[in-house]
Motif scaffolding. Structure first.
Motif, short mmCIF file in Angstrom:
data_model
loop_
_atom_site.label_atom_id
_atom_site.label_comp_id
_atom_site.label_asym_id
_atom_site.label_seq_id
_atom_site.Cartn_x
_atom_site.Cartn_y
_atom_site.Cartn_z
N MET A 1 0.85 -1.20 0.00
CA MET A 1 0.00 0.00 0.00
C MET A 1 0.88 1.25 0.00
O MET A 1 1.78 1.39 0.82
N SER A 2 0.63 2.17 -0.95
CA SER A 2 1.42 3.38 -1.03
C SER A 2 1.02 4.33 0.09
O SER A 2 -0.02 4.18 0.73
N ILE A 3 1.87 5.35 0.30
CA ILE A 3 1.61 6.31 1.35
C ILE A 3 0.32 7.09 1.07
O ILE A 3 -0.43 7.43 1.98
N PHE A 4 0.03 7.33 -0.22
CA PHE A 4 -1.19 8.06 -0.57
C PHE A 4 -2.43 7.21 -0.31
O PHE A 4 -3.44 7.71 0.18
N SER A 5 -2.33 5.92 -0.64
CA SER A 5 -3.47 5.04 -0.39
C SER A 5 -3.72 4.89 1.10
O SER A 5 -4.87 4.87 1.56
N TYR A 6 -2.64 4.81 1.87
CA TYR A 6 -2.78 4.68 3.32
C TYR A 6 -3.41 5.94 3.92
O TYR A 6 -4.31 5.87 4.75
N THR A 7 -2.94 7.12 3.46
CA THR A 7 -3.49 8.38 3.96
C THR A 7 -4.97 8.49 3.61
O THR A 7 -5.79 8.93 4.42
N ARG A 8 -5.31 8.07 2.40
CA ARG A 8 -6.70 8.13 1.97
C ARG A 8 -7.57 7.20 2.80
O ARG A 8 -8.71 7.53 3.15
N SER A 9 -7.02 6.04 3.16
CA SER A 9 -7.80 5.08 3.95
C SER A 9 -8.07 5.60 5.36
O SER A 9 -9.08 5.28 5.97
N ILE A 10 -7.14 6.43 5.89
CA ILE A 10 -7.33 6.99 7.23
C ILE A 10 -8.56 7.89 7.26
O ILE A 10 -9.32 7.90 8.24
N TYR A 11 -8.78 8.64 6.19
CA TYR A 11 -9.89 9.58 6.15
C TYR A 11 -11.12 9.02 5.44
O TYR A 11 -12.04 9.77 5.12
N ALA A 12 -11.14 7.73 5.20
CA ALA A 12 -12.33 7.11 4.63
C ALA A 12 -13.47 7.18 5.64
O ALA A 12 -13.26 7.10 6.84
N LEU A 13 -14.68 7.33 5.14
CA LEU A 13 -15.83 7.45 6.04
C LEU A 13 -15.95 6.23 6.94
O LEU A 13 -16.29 6.34 8.12
N ASP A 14 -15.65 5.07 6.41
CA ASP A 14 -15.77 3.84 7.17
C ASP A 14 -14.76 3.80 8.31
O ASP A 14 -15.00 3.18 9.36
N THR A 15 -13.61 4.46 8.13
CA THR A 15 -12.59 4.50 9.18
C THR A 15 -12.93 5.53 10.24
O THR A 15 -12.77 5.30 11.44
N ILE A 16 -13.39 6.70 9.81
CA ILE A 16 -13.72 7.77 10.75
C ILE A 16 -14.85 7.35 11.67
O ILE A 16 -14.79 7.52 12.89
#
Length: 402
Positions: A1-16
């Motif tokens: 997983m790239s750093i951009f994909s990881y950052t995007r996953s942090i702010y995913a609605l399902d994660t928040i």
């Protein structure tokens, strides 16, 4: 997983917050499994289409709407964001620069928080001419924000040490060997005995950390916080049941006003009240007055504890009302009636199903009301939810083979 994909996953609605994409009645394990299946398949779940873990209305239609990233509406938002946000940074820079426009009409100096500041007043602008440090200019006009900003390094250390000390504590006091086994239908992977062991381990640490955290944060004022917490705890556990709701609301609202009007109950002011002198002011030569001044001088990292205590009041109310409602029926009876798995409850069930009577003790109460990661800014979770997550950590509700 790239750093951009990881950052995007942090702010995913399902994660928040899973409630953005799934019903609050959906068990957390179901949401996690759906997330894992999506990651395994390599495809991203579309919450606007029916599927596992997708929040739907009463007609079975997905609540989430299709993505609007490439719609005209969102292009307007992009424009606003790209213009307004940089302008906000420019305003902060503009009022902090050393030079001001030539149309200044008044130049004056003032002292804030014992630091001399030179401010030039313009028609619509205040420019900071001098500062706290020789290199970096600072606006010290807001005492509360200034006090928070200067203590950021210490607060950061507290937040860093919290997970480190928890891991160390868990190593020193590990959980017992796995008790029992999963049910044949695979519904439970953490037994009741294991849940109690989790609670004992985590609640004991939370209680000890709460005392250390309060002492570091508020110094001797931690005594005031603990006394207020104990008074609220006594209201819930000692008053007749029918008086608990009214007494809880009256007490906590009164505390909010009392904290503000008394400026946090300064020890020096209490000393003058207990031992008044003719002049009516503090006398450092008086032993009691001297102790009051000394106690006030050790106010911890954030001496104005009464400001942060506003959020703690919400937790105090939550504890008392959860205890009040728990007297009607206990969680064990509800779990048996509904045939629910305590290790795989939905968010709504964790909030509504009361904790066991023995869990409403002073240790758990202090650990809950002064829970370090949420103490300063929240968010708020109910006491029932807190106990449920201590017993059955959501991310651990997995099959042993996983």
């Amino acid at each position: 997983m790239s750093i951009f994909s990881y950052t995007r996953s942090i702010y995913a609605l399902d994660t928040i917050d899973t409630r953005f994409t799934s019903s609050s009645n959906t068990p957390y394990k179901t949401v996690v499994d759906a997330r894992s299946d999506s990651a395994t398949s390599g495809s991203k779940r579309d919450d606007s289409k029916p599927g596992v873990g997708v929040k739907t209305d009463r007609h079975g239609r997905p609540v989430a709407q299709p993505s609007k990233w490439n719609t005209p509406e969102f292009y307007v938002y992009y424009f606003v964001f790209l213009t307004i946000v940089p302008y906000m940074f420019w305003i902060a820079y503009d009022v902090s620069r050393r030079s001001c426009p030539a149309n200044s009409i008044k130049d004056r100096e003032l002292t804030l928080n014992q630091h001399r500041i030179r401010i030039t007043r313009n028609t619509n602008l205040f420019c900071l001419k001098g500062g706290y440090w020789a290199v970096k200019l600072q606006d010290l006009s807001d005492a509360q924000y200034y006090n928070f900003r200067k203590n950021i390094p210490y607060l950061s250390l507290l937040l860093i040490f919290h997970p480190i000390l928890r891991k160390l504590y868990n190593t020193i006091r590990p959980l017992p060997a796995r008790i029992g086994s999963p049910k044949p239908n695979g519904s439970t992977y953490i037994s009741a005995a294991e849940g109690e062991a989790h609670l004992e381990q985590r609640a004991s640490f939370d209680f000890g950390w709460a005392l250390i955290f309060l002492a570091a944060l508020h110094g001797f004022s931690a005594i005031k916080v603990l006394l207020i917490l104990y008074a609220n705890f006594s209201l819930a556990t000692r008053l007749p049941r029918k008086f608990v709701p009214v007494a809880t609301w009256v007490f906590n609202i009164a505390i909010l006003f009392a904290n503000e009007l008394s400026d946090g109950y300064k020890f020096a002011k209490m000393a003058v009240y207990l031992w008044p002198v003719e002049s009516g002011v503090l006398d450092p030569g008086n032993a009691l007055h001297g102790w009051g001044i000394w106690f006030d001088s050790y106010g911890g990292i954030i001496s104005r504890w009464e400001i942060l205590f506003n959020i703690t009041v919400l937790r105090m109310i939550s504890y008392n009302l959860d205890y009040y409602w728990s007297l009607d029926e206990r969680g064990g009876n509800i779990l048996e009636k509904k045939q629910l798995d305590p290790a795989n409850l939905s968010e709504r069930d964790r909030v509504s199903i009361p904790a066991a009577s023995k869990d409403f003790n002073f240790r758990n109460y202090i650990g809950y009301t002064v829970y370090g990661p949420l103490y300063l800014t929240g968010p708020i979770l109910t006491f029932n939810d807190y106990i449920s997550q201590l017993k059955y950590p959501p991310l651990q509700s997995k099959h042993p083979a996983q």
